[in-house]
Scaffold this active site. Sequence first.
Site, PDB file in Angstrom:
ATOM      1  N   GLU A 112       4.341   1.825   0.971  1.00  0.00           N
ATOM      2  CA  GLU A 112       3.106   2.461   1.112  1.00  0.00           C
ATOM      3  C   GLU A 112       2.579   3.252  -0.055  1.00  0.00           C
ATOM      4  OE1 GLU A 112       4.198   0.605   4.653  1.00  0.00           O
ATOM      5  OE2 GLU A 112       5.192   1.762   3.623  1.00  0.00           O
ATOM      6  N   ASP A 126     -10.352  -1.163 -12.903  1.00  0.00           N
ATOM      7  CA  ASP A 126     -11.763  -1.809 -12.757  1.00  0.00           C
ATOM      8  C   ASP A 126     -12.994  -0.821 -13.214  1.00  0.00           C
ATOM      9  OD1 ASP A 126     -13.657  -3.607 -11.747  1.00  0.00           O
ATOM     10  OD2 ASP A 126     -13.757  -2.295  -9.893  1.00  0.00           O
TER      11      ASP A 126
END
Length: 332
Positions: A112, A126
């Site tokens: 995680e 991005d």
Amino acid sequence: MTDLSHLDNQGRARMVDVSSKTDTTRIAVAAGELVTTPEVIALVRADDMPKADVLATARIAGIAAAKRTWELIPLCHQLALSSVKVMFGFTDTSITIEGTAKTKGPTGVEMEALTAVAVAGLTLHDMVKAVDPAAVLDGVRLISKEGGKRGHWTRDDAADRDGQPVPEEQLPEQSGRSATVVVASTGVAAGTREDRTGPLIRSWLVDKGFAVRGPLVHADADIAAGLADAVRPGPALVVTTGGTGASPTDATPEATLALLDRELPGIAESIRQRGLAATPHAVLSRGVAGLVGRTVVVNLPGSPGGVKDGLAALDPILDHLLAQVAGGGAHE
């Protein structure tokens, strides 16, 4: 060689049965960095990228990804996460990423934490690709974990892949030394000021052969929690910068003293004396130094000049100090 836990006795992939394991509090810390250009770093810090709110978007993406790790990685268990934190720092040419995941249950949260870092990094990519399509997400790795059968584990370059110590004769010089850099600055944490000291300390430590975590940036009000997080994995050295003055918000010495097992007052005085040669204002620094277990913690001022003076004071004593703390140095 240890058997892979996700393979059955016929070599087929399986989900590990953890029903017999004890529920314990488990915490994992992972890190990575997006290597990019100084132009991108300046734009992100000024919140002036074509896609706005770069860090906020990446932070939310990392947290959301951690919560869905069991859907993204086939053999992971679905965990009830009690906390996920994603933090960012800056060097001249990179955005550092740190993810911390916490749960109470029968299995760990390493994946995680790693997923939070990876997806936060991909989101950063991005967001900046219009300016730097060649940006690289690098060094995604587990820093530490605690809880369960193994208890506490921390990354150490002096350990092999099985977590066993490498024979001393096989170790490269200065291997296995870990350090964390902590920046106390409300302005830097808010993105309204440039971090001019954390990268200086990081560069100095890297040059001395340390594996470095950070700079980890915290507002002055959050420095106690930030320091507790920095010392928890048990690095050899934690160096802080900022929050040592007489301002009502300066709280680094108090946060440090609350953690120390033993003070090293001579180090703090040496740093002040070095600074006094450059400016009388150095006497106003309230920085302290000491030991949390076997971790050396040193407070440095929040100015580049103060940091350089402090590092100059540390330079001739650091190796001997760390050897003593580790139990291998000569006592004088």
